[in-house]
Motif scaffolding. Structure first.
Motif, PDB file in Angstrom:
ATOM      1  N   ASN A 340       0.823  -1.211   0.000  1.00 44.63           N
ATOM      2  CA  ASN A 340       0.000   0.000   0.000  1.00 44.63           C
ATOM      3  C   ASN A 340       0.855   1.258   0.000  1.00 44.63           C
ATOM      4  N   ARG A 341       1.915   1.241   0.809  1.00 43.57           N
ATOM      5  CA  ARG A 341       2.792   2.424   0.866  1.00 43.57           C
ATOM      6  C   ARG A 341       3.471   2.671  -0.473  1.00 43.57           C
ATOM      7  N   ASP A 344       0.953   3.983  -3.046  1.00 42.70           N
ATOM      8  CA  ASP A 344       0.546   5.343  -2.695  1.00 42.70           C
ATOM      9  C   ASP A 344       1.660   6.349  -2.998  1.00 42.70           C
ATOM     10  N   GLN A 348       1.800   9.482  -5.742  1.00 46.21           N
ATOM     11  CA  GLN A 348       2.168  10.837  -5.334  1.00 46.21           C
ATOM     12  C   GLN A 348       3.291  11.396  -6.210  1.00 46.21           C
ATOM     13  N   SER A 362      -4.082   4.546 -10.028  1.00 45.09           N
ATOM     14  CA  SER A 362      -5.295   4.690  -9.220  1.00 45.09           C
ATOM     15  C   SER A 362      -6.032   3.364  -9.114  1.00 45.09           C
ATOM     16  N   LEU A 365      -4.079   1.201  -6.652  1.00 46.21           N
ATOM     17  CA  LEU A 365      -4.298   1.629  -5.274  1.00 46.21           C
ATOM     18  C   LEU A 365      -5.607   1.069  -4.735  1.00 46.21           C
ATOM     19  N   ARG A 369      -5.573  -1.872  -1.554  1.00 48.16           N
ATOM     20  CA  ARG A 369      -6.098  -1.453  -0.243  1.00 48.16           C
ATOM     21  C   ARG A 369      -6.824  -2.596   0.464  1.00 48.16           C
TER      22      ARG A 369
END
Length: 400
Positions: A340-341, A344, A348, A362, A365, A369
């Motif tokens: 997840n990190r 993400d 970014q 997207s 992600l 999750r």
């Protein structure tokens, strides 16, 4: 204890061919459908799996006698990571959940007759399956002992009654492995039994397909109703009342194969971030020269390498025949959160492009999750990890 990080030549070759197959064949198919196979387009699955057979990468986890490559978990870790680079890669190789975990369970527990009836066509990709354990509250979820679905003796077999939900891949599955209580009451540590239920059984019905954040799992997540569902004695999987024991046969390795596949997703996200950071010009130079971007890229490299090391350690223990309960819990918790990190951070780094459909970030992600909940939420694993650590500490204290 000696753990080797050397990859055998045959495993390395299969991983290389899998990576090439995923990039040249599977990724174009993923882009065409947006990675969404929630409704289960069967022609796509069959087309991808036939291509995998022709490329010689089909069923890396399946024993040789059932037509696969027969890799142990350490070998699977290398190949599944390459398959997971695309959301459709595991489906193409027939090593996606829940079928992959069910194949392992049937190989270990099923009778020879059950293996011919269920495992052989499943391993060949001729059919799909599901694993029906999770129930609406207050039934089985993160605490399987809350199992409420019941199975009652009838002449020549059993009658199953209960409701299941979030049953992955149920829509279109040819059979379900259903967990039902055959003795005791909800909350007891034992008393569960596994049953093989054919999809055409009139007592098992799909109530609805549940809309979820993730859409990449073939067949989605369904709510099932077992209402007077009658099965014969030869559809009991393993021994009566031993279902929770057999669940551990499936869950430990299945948690690790989930980690393998999601690690491939993390690598893909990081590759996209690295490419963007190196090519995007801002503030007088490429993004990759900015300290904050460098920190995100570095932290993702650390997360990926640490995840792989934990995964290989846990797989080594399982391959040695150990329970590996502590290390599989640690690995599942860390990898689920690390993936997840990474995704993400990658989004970014890519900024507005990252949240657009021009890149798959997207979508990735949304897919990853859910992994912090599936196969035991992080909080449940942390509780179990702490309990084992405290117990081990007490045991050491009593021996000194």
């Amino acid at each position: 204890m000696s753990i080797s990080f050397d990859v055998p030549d045959e495993v390395a070759d299969l991983a290389r061919r899998t990576a090439e197959f995923v990039r040249t064949v599977v990724l174009p198919e993923e882009r065409a459908c947006g990675g969404s196979v929630h409704d289960g387009p069967e022609p796509l699955r069959r087309r991808l799996q036939q291509a995998a057979r022709e490329a010689g990468v089909f069923a890396p986890h399946v024993p040789h006698r059932w037509g696969g490559h027969g890799l142990d978990l350490r070998g699977q870790a290398v190949v599944f990571e390459e398959a997971g680079y695309s959301l459709l890669g595991p489906l193409a190789l027939n090593c996606a959940a829940p079928d992959e975990g069910n194949m392992h369970l049937l190989h270990v527990v099923a009778t020879p007759e059950q293996q011919e009836r269920y495992l052989r066509p499943l391993a060949a990709g001729e059919i799909r399956s599901c694993f029906a354990m999770t129930e609406p509250a207050p039934g089985a979820g993160s605490d399987p002992r809350a199992l409420a679905t019941s199975a009652t003796r009838i002449p020549g077999g059993w009658r199953i009654d209960g409701r299941k939900w979030f049953i992955s891949g149920a829509d279109g599955a040819s059979f379900a492995i259903c967990m039902a209580r055959t003795s005791g009451v909800a909350g007891d540590a034992g008393g569960a039994t596994m049953f093989l239920v054919d999809a055409d059984n009139p007592g098992m019905k799909i109530v609805r397909n549940i809309e979820t954040l993730d859409e990449g799992l073939f067949g989605g997540h369904s709510e099932l109703l077992f209402d007077g569902c009658e099965v014969a004695d030869d559809q009991v999987l393993g021994e009566v009342d031993k279902g929770f024991d057999y669940a551990q046969v499936r869950l430990g390795p299945a948690r690790m194969t989930h980690c393998m596949r999601w690690l491939g997703v993390a690598r893909r996200a990081q590759d996209l971030a690295l490419e963007r950071a190196g090519s995007r010009q801002a503030f007088g130079g490429p993004l990759a020269e900015l300290g904050m971007v460098q920190q995100m890229l570095a932290d993702s490299e650390i997360d990926i390498e640490a995840s792989r090391a934990l995964l290989w350690r846990a797989c080594w223990e399982l391959d040695q025949g150990r329970s590996a309960a502590q290390h599989t819990s640690i690995t599942k918790t860390f990898v689920a959160e690390a993936v997840n990190r990474v995704v993400d951070r990658s989004l970014q780094v890519c900024g507005a492009l990252g949240i657009s459909s021009d890149l798959p970030l997207s979508r990735l992600l949304r897919e990853v999750r859910a992994f912090r909940i599936y196969d035991g939420p992080s909080e449940t694993h942390r509780w179990a990890i702490a309990r084992r650590a405290v117990r081990a500490s007490r045991d050491r204290a009593t021996t000194h």
